[in-house]
Design a protein around this motif. Structure first.
Motif, mmCIF file in Angstrom:
data_model
loop_
_atom_site.group_PDB
_atom_site.id
_atom_site.type_symbol
_atom_site.label_atom_id
_atom_site.label_comp_id
_atom_site.label_asym_id
_atom_site.label_seq_id
_atom_site.Cartn_x
_atom_site.Cartn_y
_atom_site.Cartn_z
ATOM 1 N N ASP A 1 0.844 -1.194 0.000
ATOM 2 C CA ASP A 1 0.000 0.000 0.000
ATOM 3 C C ASP A 1 0.878 1.242 0.000
ATOM 4 O O ASP A 1 1.736 1.402 0.860
ATOM 5 C CB ASP A 1 -0.850 -0.020 1.273
ATOM 6 N N TYR B 1 2.718 10.051 0.214
ATOM 7 C CA TYR B 1 3.739 9.513 1.120
ATOM 8 C C TYR B 1 5.131 9.925 0.643
ATOM 9 O O TYR B 1 5.561 9.560 -0.450
ATOM 10 C CB TYR B 1 3.677 7.983 1.212
ATOM 11 N N LYS C 1 -2.799 5.741 -3.947
ATOM 12 C CA LYS C 1 -3.920 6.633 -3.637
ATOM 13 C C LYS C 1 -3.652 8.025 -4.181
ATOM 14 O O LYS C 1 -2.498 8.476 -4.191
ATOM 15 C CB LYS C 1 -4.125 6.771 -2.126
ATOM 16 N N HIS D 1 -7.810 9.168 -1.513
ATOM 17 C CA HIS D 1 -7.201 9.102 -0.174
ATOM 18 C C HIS D 1 -8.120 9.663 0.920
ATOM 19 O O HIS D 1 -8.134 9.179 2.049
ATOM 20 C CB HIS D 1 -5.868 9.854 -0.199
ATOM 21 N N TRP E 1 -6.185 0.682 8.623
ATOM 22 C CA TRP E 1 -4.832 1.218 8.779
ATOM 23 C C TRP E 1 -4.539 1.442 10.267
ATOM 24 O O TRP E 1 -5.433 1.499 11.079
ATOM 25 C CB TRP E 1 -4.559 2.449 7.922
ATOM 26 N N PRO F 1 -2.940 -0.725 12.434
ATOM 27 C CA PRO F 1 -3.404 -1.868 13.236
ATOM 28 C C PRO F 1 -2.697 -2.014 14.574
ATOM 29 O O PRO F 1 -3.274 -2.553 15.516
ATOM 30 C CB PRO F 1 -3.077 -3.072 12.335
ATOM 31 N N LYS G 1 0.701 2.290 15.588
ATOM 32 C CA LYS G 1 2.098 2.695 15.345
ATOM 33 C C LYS G 1 3.046 2.034 16.348
ATOM 34 O O LYS G 1 3.966 2.661 16.853
ATOM 35 C CB LYS G 1 2.253 4.216 15.365
ATOM 36 N N GLY G 2 2.784 0.816 16.688
ATOM 37 C CA GLY G 2 3.661 0.065 17.598
ATOM 38 C C GLY G 2 3.274 0.206 19.062
ATOM 39 O O GLY G 2 3.760 -0.528 19.917
ATOM 40 N N THR H 1 1.092 -7.647 19.546
ATOM 41 C CA THR H 1 0.883 -7.197 18.160
ATOM 42 C C THR H 1 0.163 -8.273 17.351
ATOM 43 O O THR H 1 -0.722 -7.975 16.541
ATOM 44 C CB THR H 1 2.250 -6.875 17.497
ATOM 45 N N LEU I 1 -3.327 -3.427 7.063
ATOM 46 C CA LEU I 1 -2.026 -3.030 6.515
ATOM 47 C C LEU I 1 -1.110 -2.777 7.680
ATOM 48 O O LEU I 1 -1.427 -1.994 8.558
ATOM 49 C CB LEU I 1 -2.153 -1.686 5.774
ATOM 50 N N SER I 2 0.026 -3.427 7.671
ATOM 51 C CA SER I 2 0.960 -3.203 8.762
ATOM 52 C C SER I 2 2.258 -2.696 8.161
ATOM 53 O O SER I 2 2.752 -3.243 7.176
ATOM 54 C CB SER I 2 1.144 -4.546 9.471
ATOM 55 N N THR J 1 6.300 -1.902 8.534
ATOM 56 C CA THR J 1 7.516 -2.073 9.317
ATOM 57 C C THR J 1 8.740 -2.083 8.415
ATOM 58 O O THR J 1 8.684 -2.555 7.282
ATOM 59 C CB THR J 1 7.496 -3.358 10.174
ATOM 60 N N ASN K 1 4.878 -9.857 12.888
ATOM 61 C CA ASN K 1 3.552 -9.479 12.387
ATOM 62 C C ASN K 1 2.972 -10.559 11.470
ATOM 63 O O ASN K 1 1.762 -10.797 11.464
ATOM 64 C CB ASN K 1 3.613 -8.117 11.694
ATOM 65 N N GLY L 1 -2.874 10.324 6.232
ATOM 66 C CA GLY L 1 -2.067 9.137 6.486
ATOM 67 C C GLY L 1 -1.145 8.822 5.332
ATOM 68 O O GLY L 1 -1.322 9.279 4.262
HETATM 69 N N1 LIG Z 1 -5.385 5.753 4.203
HETATM 70 C C1 LIG Z 1 -4.843 6.443 5.186
HETATM 71 O O1 LIG Z 1 -5.216 7.597 5.468
HETATM 72 C C2 LIG Z 1 -3.735 5.809 5.981
HETATM 73 C C3 LIG Z 1 -3.319 6.390 7.189
HETATM 74 C C4 LIG Z 1 -2.281 5.781 7.899
HETATM 75 C C5 LIG Z 1 -1.706 4.614 7.411
HETATM 76 N N2 LIG Z 1 -2.121 4.087 6.217
HETATM 77 C C6 LIG Z 1 -1.501 2.860 5.656
HETATM 78 O O2 LIG Z 1 -1.494 1.859 6.654
HETATM 79 C C7 LIG Z 1 -0.167 1.415 6.883
HETATM 80 C C8 LIG Z 1 0.014 1.051 8.345
HETATM 81 O O3 LIG Z 1 -0.365 2.125 9.167
HETATM 82 P P1 LIG Z 1 0.596 2.850 10.213
HETATM 83 O O4 LIG Z 1 2.000 2.822 9.715
HETATM 84 O O5 LIG Z 1 -0.013 4.147 10.513
HETATM 85 O O6 LIG Z 1 0.413 1.966 11.499
HETATM 86 P P2 LIG Z 1 1.055 0.629 12.087
HETATM 87 O O7 LIG Z 1 1.357 -0.384 11.026
HETATM 88 O O8 LIG Z 1 0.165 0.258 13.211
HETATM 89 O O9 LIG Z 1 2.409 1.144 12.738
HETATM 90 C C9 LIG Z 1 3.640 1.214 12.096
HETATM 91 C C10 LIG Z 1 4.662 1.526 13.176
HETATM 92 O O10 LIG Z 1 4.641 0.495 14.149
HETATM 93 C C11 LIG Z 1 5.920 -0.083 14.299
HETATM 94 N N3 LIG Z 1 5.736 -1.538 14.365
HETATM 95 C C12 LIG Z 1 5.263 -2.373 13.418
HETATM 96 N N4 LIG Z 1 5.240 -3.634 13.856
HETATM 97 C C13 LIG Z 1 5.716 -3.599 15.130
HETATM 98 C C14 LIG Z 1 5.959 -4.603 16.123
HETATM 99 N N5 LIG Z 1 5.690 -5.873 15.880
HETATM 100 N N6 LIG Z 1 6.445 -4.205 17.329
HETATM 101 C C15 LIG Z 1 6.723 -2.902 17.580
HETATM 102 N N7 LIG Z 1 6.532 -1.911 16.677
HETATM 103 C C16 LIG Z 1 6.022 -2.257 15.468
HETATM 104 C C17 LIG Z 1 6.699 0.308 13.047
HETATM 105 O O11 LIG Z 1 8.045 0.516 13.369
HETATM 106 P P3 LIG Z 1 9.207 -0.358 12.659
HETATM 107 O O12 LIG Z 1 9.246 0.049 11.217
HETATM 108 O O13 LIG Z 1 10.411 0.020 13.432
HETATM 109 O O14 LIG Z 1 8.796 -1.790 12.863
HETATM 110 C C18 LIG Z 1 6.050 1.635 12.656
HETATM 111 O O15 LIG Z 1 6.669 2.703 13.327
HETATM 112 C C19 LIG Z 1 0.716 2.577 6.416
HETATM 113 O O16 LIG Z 1 2.015 2.168 6.083
HETATM 114 C C20 LIG Z 1 -0.073 3.071 5.208
HETATM 115 O O17 LIG Z 1 0.202 2.272 4.084
HETATM 116 C C21 LIG Z 1 -3.137 4.650 5.514
#
Ligand SMILES: NC(=O)c1ccc[n+]([C@@H]2O[C@H](COP(=O)([O-])OP(=O)(O)OC[C@H]3O[C@@H](n4cnc5c(N)ncnc54)[C@H](OP(=O)(O)O)[C@@H]3O)[C@@H](O)[C@H]2O)c1
Length: 266
Positions: A32, A37, A63, A96, A177, A179, A182-183, A205, A221-222, A224, A233, A266
Motif C-alpha cells: 500500500d 507519502y 492513492k 485518499h 490502517w 493496526p 504505530k507500535g 501485536t 495493513l501493517s 515495518t 507481524n 495518512g
Molecule cells: N489511508 C490512510 O489515510 C492511511 C493512514 C495511515 C496509514 N495508512 C496505511 O497503513 C499502513 C500502516 O499504518 P501505520 O504505519 O499508521 O500503522 P502501524 O502499522 O500500526 O504502525 C507502524 C509503526 O509500528 C511499528 N511496528 C510495526 N510492527 C511492530 C511490532 N511488531 N512491534 C513494535 N513496533 C512495530 C513500526 O516501526 P518499525 O518500522 O520500526 O517496525 C512503525 O513505526 C501505512 O504504512 C499506510 O500504508 C493509511
C-alpha cells in the motif's frame, strides 16, 4: 517509508527496500502506497524494491490526494504514480480522503476512465464515511471494493458509526490502517491482551492484528522496516482466536476511542 509528507533525504532507503523484499520473499503480496507519502518517494522506493519480482504476483495499491480530484488531474496523478512505481497498472487505486470541494461525480468519472484504460484494476476509497461510500458506489459503473480507514483494538470509529456493518452488508472490504497503533499496542498491552497472549502463545501485536482480520470483510495493513517486527507481524496469520475471545476483546478492550487525536493525513 522514505519520509512522511516530504522526502526525508536522511532516510535509510536500503533498509526500506530490504524490508519490502524480505516481505515478498516471506509471501506478502499486498503493498500500500500513496502519492502523498514522502511526496512520491515512497512509491519510488516500492518500485525499486519490486523490480526483480514478477509484477503479476503482487497486488499494489496507491492513492490520489484530494487536490488532484479534478478529472484530468486525477488521470495525470495516476500516471505519475505508475511511473514512480515502475508499473503499467495498479491493482487498486483509492481516493485518499473525501473532498467536498470537487464534485464526486467528476472524480468517479475519472476513476472509471482509468479502469477503462486498463491503468487500474479496482477502485476504492479511503477515510470515507458510510454515506460518502454509498454515494460513491451509486456514481460508478465499477464496484467500490474497499474503504481504507483507521481501525484497531483501540480505535473504533468504524464500529461506532456503522461503517464496518455497512461494509460487511455490502461486500466492501474495510482495510484497517494503523493496526498496531504505530507500535503502541505492542508496548502497553492491557491485562486483557496479556491474557490472550498467554492463551494463544502470541505477542500483543499478533493478537491486535489477528483480532482485526478475524472479522468479516476486514483486512489490514501493517508497516515495518524492522525484519524482526515483520516476522512477528506475519505470525499474526494462520491461526484463529475463539469467537468468545474476539468478542471479549471487542467489548472489554480498555479506553476505546472513536475520535481521532492523530493527524488525519495518512
Ligand atoms: N489511508 C490512510 O489515510 C492511511 C493512514 C495511515 C496509514 N495508512 C496505511 O497503513 C499502513 C500502516 O499504518 P501505520 O504505519 O499508521 O500503522 P502501524 O502499522 O500500526 O504502525 C507502524 C509503526 O509500528 C511499528 N511496528 C510495526 N510492527 C511492530 C511490532 N511488531 N512491534 C513494535 N513496533 C512495530 C513500526 O516501526 P518499525 O518500522 O520500526 O517496525 C512503525 O513505526 C501505512 O504504512 C499506510 O500504508 C493509511
Amino acid at each position: 517509508m522514505g519520509g512522511r509528507l516530504e522526502h526525508n533525504h536522511t532516510n535509510d532507503d536500503a533498509a526500506d527496500i530490504l524490508a519490502i523484499q524480505t516481505a515478498i520473499d516471506m509471501g506478502v503480496t499486498h503493498f500500500d502506497t500513496a502519492e502523498v507519502y514522502a511526496a512520491g518517494y515512497a512509491e519510488e522506493l516500492l518500485g525499486r524494491a519490486i523490480k526483480k519480482y514478477n509484477r503479476s504476483k503482487l497486488f499494489i495499491t496507491s492513492k490520489a490526494k484530494p487536490i488532484n480530484f479534478k478529472h484530468d488531474d486525477l488521470i495525470n496523478s495516476c500516471k505519475q504514480s505508475l511511473q514512480r512505481v515502475g508499473t503499467d497498472y495498479f491493482d487498486l487505486y483509492l481516493l485518499h480522503h473525501y473532498s467536498a470541494s470537487i464534485p464526486l461525480a467528476e472524480t468517479i468519472g475519472a476513476l472509471d476512465e482509468l479502469v477503462r484504460q486498463g491503468l487500474i484494476r479496482n477502485i476504492g476509497v479511503s477515510n470515507f464515511t458510510k454515506e460518502h461510500l454509498a454515494d460513491t458506489q451509486n456514481l460508478t459503473k465499477n464496484k467500490i471494493v474497499c474503504d481504507q480507514v483507521h481501525l484497531s483494538l483501540e480505535f473504533r470509529e468504524p464500529e461506532v458509526t456503522g461503517l464496518l456493518k455497512y461494509c460487511q452488508n455490502n461486500d466492501v472490504f474495510l482495510v484497517a490502517w494503523r493496526p498496531t497503533g504505530k507500535g503502541k499496542l505492542a508496548k502497553d498491552a492491557p491485562p486483557i491482551v496479556q491474557e490472550m497472549c498467554k492463551r494463544y502463545q502470541k505477542t500483543p501485536t499478533q493478537i491486535a492484528i489477528n483480532w482485526l482480520i478475524s472479522q468479516d470483510h476486514v483486512v489490514t495493513l501493517s508497516k515495518t522496516t524492522n525484519i524482526a517486527h515483520l516476522k512477528e507481524n506475519l505470525g499474526a496469520i494462520g491461526w484463529e482466536m475463539a469467537i468468545e475471545d474476539i468478542e471479549l476483546l471487542q467489548k472489554e478492550y480498555p479506553n476505546q476511542k472513536d475520535v481521532s487525536d492523530t493527524v488525519k493525513l495518512g
